[in-house]
Each structure stands twice: as C-alpha cells, then as structure tokens.
Design a protein around this motif. Structure first.
Motif, PDB file in Angstrom:
ATOM      1  N   LEU A  42       0.713  -1.142   0.236  1.00  0.00           N
ATOM      2  CA  LEU A  42       0.213  -0.241  -0.584  1.00  0.00           C
ATOM      3  C   LEU A  42       1.284   1.720   0.555  1.00  0.00           C
ATOM      4  O   LEU A  42       0.559   2.426  -0.948  1.00  0.00           O
ATOM      5  CB  LEU A  42      -0.397  -0.665   1.481  1.00  0.00           C
ATOM      6  N   ILE A  43       2.391   1.497   1.300  1.00  0.00           N
ATOM      7  CA  ILE A  43       3.288   2.095   0.999  1.00  0.00           C
ATOM      8  C   ILE A  43       2.864   2.571  -0.448  1.00  0.00           C
ATOM      9  O   ILE A  43       3.233   3.637  -1.552  1.00  0.00           O
ATOM     10  CB  ILE A  43       3.944   2.427   1.859  1.00  0.00           C
ATOM     11  N   SER A  44       4.513   1.634  -1.101  1.00  0.00           N
ATOM     12  CA  SER A  44       4.629   1.802  -2.284  1.00  0.00           C
ATOM     13  C   SER A  44       3.241   2.628  -3.926  1.00  0.00           C
ATOM     14  O   SER A  44       4.042   3.260  -4.416  1.00  0.00           O
ATOM     15  CB  SER A  44       4.856   0.391  -3.420  1.00  0.00           C
ATOM     16  N   THR A  45       2.198   1.361  -3.674  1.00  0.00           N
ATOM     17  CA  THR A  45       1.239   1.958  -4.458  1.00  0.00           C
ATOM     18  C   THR A  45       1.022   3.633  -4.688  1.00  0.00           C
ATOM     19  O   THR A  45       0.951   4.547  -4.667  1.00  0.00           O
ATOM     20  CB  THR A  45      -0.483   1.454  -4.143  1.00  0.00           C
ATOM     21  N   GLY A  46       0.664   4.134  -3.005  1.00  0.00           N
ATOM     22  CA  GLY A  46       0.020   5.303  -2.656  1.00  0.00           C
ATOM     23  C   GLY A  46       1.724   6.190  -2.880  1.00  0.00           C
ATOM     24  O   GLY A  46       1.612   7.494  -3.748  1.00  0.00           O
ATOM     25  N   LYS A  47       3.169   5.868  -2.880  1.00  0.00           N
ATOM     26  CA  LYS A  47       4.773   6.457  -3.528  1.00  0.00           C
ATOM     27  C   LYS A  47       3.838   6.602  -4.612  1.00  0.00           C
ATOM     28  O   LYS A  47       4.154   8.708  -5.454  1.00  0.00           O
ATOM     29  CB  LYS A  47       5.341   6.504  -3.116  1.00  0.00           C
ATOM     30  N   LYS A  48       3.868   5.625  -5.707  1.00  0.00           N
ATOM     31  CA  LYS A  48       3.333   6.294  -6.969  1.00  0.00           C
ATOM     32  C   LYS A  48       2.522   6.938  -7.672  1.00  0.00           C
ATOM     33  O   LYS A  48       2.163   7.345  -8.500  1.00  0.00           O
ATOM     34  CB  LYS A  48       3.290   4.552  -7.701  1.00  0.00           C
ATOM     35  N   GLU A  49       0.847   6.861  -6.809  1.00  0.00           N
ATOM     36  CA  GLU A  49      -0.130   7.613  -6.971  1.00  0.00           C
ATOM     37  C   GLU A  49       0.507   9.299  -6.833  1.00  0.00           C
ATOM     38  O   GLU A  49       0.114  10.108  -7.602  1.00  0.00           O
ATOM     39  CB  GLU A  49      -1.043   6.858  -6.114  1.00  0.00           C
ATOM     40  N   PHE A  50       0.886   9.011  -5.698  1.00  0.00           N
ATOM     41  CA  PHE A  50       1.584  10.669  -5.071  1.00  0.00           C
ATOM     42  C   PHE A  50       2.304  11.260  -6.374  1.00  0.00           C
ATOM     43  O   PHE A  50       1.906  12.201  -6.581  1.00  0.00           O
ATOM     44  CB  PHE A  50       1.560  10.602  -3.758  1.00  0.00           C
ATOM     45  N   ASN A  51       3.511  10.257  -6.758  1.00  0.00           N
ATOM     46  CA  ASN A  51       3.963  10.970  -7.498  1.00  0.00           C
ATOM     47  C   ASN A  51       3.469  11.322  -9.078  1.00  0.00           C
ATOM     48  O   ASN A  51       3.942  12.770  -9.251  1.00  0.00           O
ATOM     49  CB  ASN A  51       5.789  10.172  -7.513  1.00  0.00           C
ATOM     50  N   VAL A  52       2.660  10.527  -9.370  1.00  0.00           N
ATOM     51  CA  VAL A  52       2.139  11.034 -10.788  1.00  0.00           C
ATOM     52  C   VAL A  52       1.238  12.143 -10.209  1.00  0.00           C
ATOM     53  O   VAL A  52       1.196  13.070 -11.168  1.00  0.00           O
ATOM     54  CB  VAL A  52       0.942   9.708 -11.342  1.00  0.00           C
ATOM     55  N   GLU A  72       7.344   9.294   3.091  1.00  0.00           N
ATOM     56  CA  GLU A  72       7.334   9.578   2.658  1.00  0.00           C
ATOM     57  C   GLU A  72       6.945   9.860   1.243  1.00  0.00           C
ATOM     58  O   GLU A  72       7.491  10.831   0.277  1.00  0.00           O
ATOM     59  CB  GLU A  72       7.360   7.454   1.940  1.00  0.00           C
ATOM     60  N   LEU A  73       5.728  10.576   1.796  1.00  0.00           N
ATOM     61  CA  LEU A  73       5.145  11.614   0.866  1.00  0.00           C
ATOM     62  C   LEU A  73       5.535  12.438   1.123  1.00  0.00           C
ATOM     63  O   LEU A  73       6.020  13.744  -0.542  1.00  0.00           O
ATOM     64  CB  LEU A  73       3.452  11.364   1.238  1.00  0.00           C
ATOM     65  N   ILE A  95       8.719  12.875   1.584  1.00  0.00           N
ATOM     66  CA  ILE A  95       9.893  13.330   0.582  1.00  0.00           C
ATOM     67  C   ILE A  95      10.086  13.679  -0.733  1.00  0.00           C
ATOM     68  O   ILE A  95      10.966  14.098  -1.018  1.00  0.00           O
ATOM     69  CB  ILE A  95      10.781  12.029   0.685  1.00  0.00           C
ATOM     70  N   LEU A  96       9.192  12.771  -1.408  1.00  0.00           N
ATOM     71  CA  LEU A  96       8.572  12.584  -2.199  1.00  0.00           C
ATOM     72  C   LEU A  96       7.610  14.165  -3.089  1.00  0.00           C
ATOM     73  O   LEU A  96       8.764  15.171  -4.187  1.00  0.00           O
ATOM     74  CB  LEU A  96       7.273  12.091  -3.470  1.00  0.00           C
ATOM     75  N   SER A  97       6.907  15.246  -1.900  1.00  0.00           N
ATOM     76  CA  SER A  97       6.656  16.596  -1.828  1.00  0.00           C
ATOM     77  C   SER A  97       8.029  17.837  -2.390  1.00  0.00           C
ATOM     78  O   SER A  97       7.607  18.851  -2.571  1.00  0.00           O
ATOM     79  CB  SER A  97       5.243  16.909  -1.795  1.00  0.00           C
ATOM     80  N   ALA A  98       8.999  17.292  -1.372  1.00  0.00           N
ATOM     81  CA  ALA A  98      10.196  17.847  -1.317  1.00  0.00           C
ATOM     82  C   ALA A  98      10.637  19.167  -2.516  1.00  0.00           C
ATOM     83  O   ALA A  98      10.957  20.434  -2.810  1.00  0.00           O
ATOM     84  CB  ALA A  98      10.994  17.820  -0.207  1.00  0.00           C
ATOM     85  N   PRO A  99      11.478  17.885  -3.526  1.00  0.00           N
ATOM     86  CA  PRO A  99      11.371  18.634  -4.714  1.00  0.00           C
ATOM     87  C   PRO A  99      10.606  18.862  -5.566  1.00  0.00           C
ATOM     88  O   PRO A  99      10.926  20.468  -6.304  1.00  0.00           O
ATOM     89  CB  PRO A  99      12.227  17.522  -5.391  1.00  0.00           C
ATOM     90  N   PHE A 100       8.816  18.866  -5.533  1.00  0.00           N
ATOM     91  CA  PHE A 100       8.286  19.661  -6.088  1.00  0.00           C
ATOM     92  C   PHE A 100       7.991  21.020  -5.865  1.00  0.00           C
ATOM     93  O   PHE A 100       7.956  21.803  -6.411  1.00  0.00           O
ATOM     94  CB  PHE A 100       6.878  19.010  -5.551  1.00  0.00           C
ATOM     95  N   LEU A 101       8.143  21.401  -4.321  1.00  0.00           N
ATOM     96  CA  LEU A 101       8.004  22.334  -3.235  1.00  0.00           C
ATOM     97  C   LEU A 101       9.615  23.282  -4.071  1.00  0.00           C
ATOM     98  O   LEU A 101       9.261  24.308  -3.884  1.00  0.00           O
ATOM     99  CB  LEU A 101       7.985  22.625  -1.941  1.00  0.00           C
ATOM    100  N   ILE A 102      10.753  22.739  -4.109  1.00  0.00           N
ATOM    101  CA  ILE A 102      11.964  23.612  -4.697  1.00  0.00           C
ATOM    102  C   ILE A 102      11.486  24.069  -6.004  1.00  0.00           C
ATOM    103  O   ILE A 102      11.509  25.649  -6.210  1.00  0.00           O
ATOM    104  CB  ILE A 102      13.161  22.899  -4.355  1.00  0.00           C
ATOM    105  N   LYS A 103      11.071  23.604  -6.916  1.00  0.00           N
ATOM    106  CA  LYS A 103      10.344  23.672  -8.430  1.00  0.00           C
ATOM    107  C   LYS A 103       9.608  24.896  -8.428  1.00  0.00           C
ATOM    108  O   LYS A 103      10.004  26.084  -8.956  1.00  0.00           O
ATOM    109  CB  LYS A 103      10.257  22.071  -8.391  1.00  0.00           C
TER     110      LYS A 103
END
Length: 92
Positions: free
Chosen positions: A10-20, A73-74, A76-84
């Motif tokens: 579920l964590i893996s799926t959530g990370k993939k969906e959030f990245n999309v 994990e989410l 961590i994924l959002s940090a580069p987005f906010l920097i961008k």
C-alpha cells in the motif's frame, strides 16, 4: 519489527500515485503564494494518509507505523516539487 507485506504494498502504491499527482501539476499563472502551495501539498498528503488509513491491515500499532512511513515518504516526494515551485516563483 518489519511492516506487513500488505502495508508495504500500500505504501508503494501510495507513493506511485502521489508522484503521478505531483508530476501532473501545472503551475498557475498568475502564481499563488508559496505558503498556499505548501498548504495544498499538505492537504494532498493528508488526503492520501486518510485514504490509505482505511486500507492498512494488522494491529493498530502496525497500522500507525505504516501510516507514519507513508507520510514520511510522501513528504520526501513533495520536497523537490516545492523546491521547483519556489524556483518558478523566483522567475516572476
């Protein structure tokens, strides 16, 4: 203690969906303030946590650990987005 495989999946799926979700974002023109974008990202993270909360398995302690890992994990994924986004704002 390792997380249950179902929760890891579920964590893996959530990370993939959030990245999309993050990759689909088009920055608004005119731009919104950085604080508003941070709030939106926080709302997205909370939405995903609440969505996956209902699907986690195991004892309550196991579920809470899995949700904490998902949130980490989410974020961590959002940090580069906010920097961008900050970089985008500097272009104005």
């Amino acid at each position: 203690m390792a997380l249950l495989q179902a929760n890891k999946d579920l964590i893996s799926t959530g990370k993939k969906e959030f990245n999309v979700l993050l990759n689909q974002q088009v920055f608004p023109n005119p731009p919104i303030p950085e604080e508003a974008m941070v709030t939106m990202v926080d709302d997205w993270v909370n939405f995903y946590i609440n969505y996956y909360r209902k699907q986690m398995v195991g004892e309550e302690q196991e579920q809470e650990r899995a949700l904490q890992e998902l949130e980490q994990e989410l974020r961590i994924l959002s940090a580069p987005f906010l920097i961008k986004y900050r970089t985008f704002l500097k272009s104005f």
